[in-house]
Design a protein around this motif. Sequence first.
Motif, mmCIF file in Angstrom:
data_model
loop_
_atom_site.group_PDB
_atom_site.id
_atom_site.type_symbol
_atom_site.label_atom_id
_atom_site.label_comp_id
_atom_site.label_asym_id
_atom_site.label_seq_id
_atom_site.Cartn_x
_atom_site.Cartn_y
_atom_site.Cartn_z
ATOM 1 N N MET A 79 0.820 -1.195 0.000
ATOM 2 C CA MET A 79 0.000 0.000 0.000
ATOM 3 C C MET A 79 0.862 1.256 0.000
ATOM 4 O O MET A 79 0.497 2.255 -0.567
ATOM 5 N N PHE A 80 2.024 1.221 0.655
ATOM 6 C CA PHE A 80 2.847 2.413 0.789
ATOM 7 C C PHE A 80 3.840 2.576 -0.356
ATOM 8 O O PHE A 80 4.714 3.406 -0.284
ATOM 9 N N LYS A 81 3.699 1.801 -1.404
ATOM 10 C CA LYS A 81 4.585 1.943 -2.556
ATOM 11 C C LYS A 81 4.107 3.028 -3.500
ATOM 12 O O LYS A 81 4.750 3.322 -4.479
ATOM 13 N N ARG A 82 2.976 3.583 -3.178
ATOM 14 C CA ARG A 82 2.449 4.680 -3.976
ATOM 15 C C ARG A 82 2.044 5.807 -3.035
ATOM 16 O O ARG A 82 1.999 5.631 -1.833
ATOM 17 N N ARG A 83 1.743 6.931 -3.617
ATOM 18 C CA ARG A 83 1.327 8.081 -2.816
ATOM 19 C C ARG A 83 -0.013 7.768 -2.142
ATOM 20 O O ARG A 83 -0.941 7.285 -2.768
ATOM 21 N N ILE A 84 -0.093 8.035 -0.865
ATOM 22 C CA ILE A 84 -1.334 7.809 -0.128
ATOM 23 C C ILE A 84 -2.251 8.996 -0.367
ATOM 24 O O ILE A 84 -1.841 10.147 -0.228
ATOM 25 N N THR A 85 -3.479 8.706 -0.707
ATOM 26 C CA THR A 85 -4.452 9.760 -0.988
ATOM 27 C C THR A 85 -5.518 9.792 0.102
ATOM 28 O O THR A 85 -5.593 8.895 0.944
ATOM 29 N N GLU A 86 -6.352 10.793 0.052
ATOM 30 C CA GLU A 86 -7.437 10.925 1.017
ATOM 31 C C GLU A 86 -8.391 9.731 0.935
ATOM 32 O O GLU A 86 -8.986 9.331 1.929
ATOM 33 N N LYS A 87 -8.490 9.154 -0.259
ATOM 34 C CA LYS A 87 -9.360 7.994 -0.449
ATOM 35 C C LYS A 87 -8.869 6.790 0.368
ATOM 36 O O LYS A 87 -9.643 5.929 0.760
ATOM 37 N N ASP A 88 -7.564 6.728 0.653
ATOM 38 C CA ASP A 88 -6.976 5.630 1.427
ATOM 39 C C ASP A 88 -7.247 5.757 2.928
ATOM 40 O O ASP A 88 -7.127 4.780 3.672
ATOM 41 N N THR A 89 -7.597 6.940 3.374
ATOM 42 C CA THR A 89 -7.683 7.228 4.803
ATOM 43 C C THR A 89 -8.596 6.274 5.572
ATOM 44 O O THR A 89 -8.177 5.740 6.602
#
Length: 77
Positions: free
Chosen positions: A1-11
């Motif tokens: 999951m942390f291999k990409r930019r975390i977005t608000e949708k991931d929160t």
Amino acid sequence: MFKRRITEKDTPDLISQMGQDLEETHVVVRGMQAWAGETGLTDLTEALRVAARAINEATGAAQDAYRAATDTKEARD
């Protein structure tokens, strides 16, 4: 999951996982507290009681944050 930019949708998913981890940690700390109490380690028992209470409060805060995040997500969708 942390291999990409975390977005608000991931929160919501991240907060949900944190809450689950906190609940599991609470169970472990309570077990440690029980053992320390049974063996007469008073200072350790008290410290673990304080830790368990803090974990419980953090779990509640994570639940509140999850509700807020999912309400925000639903409002956007």
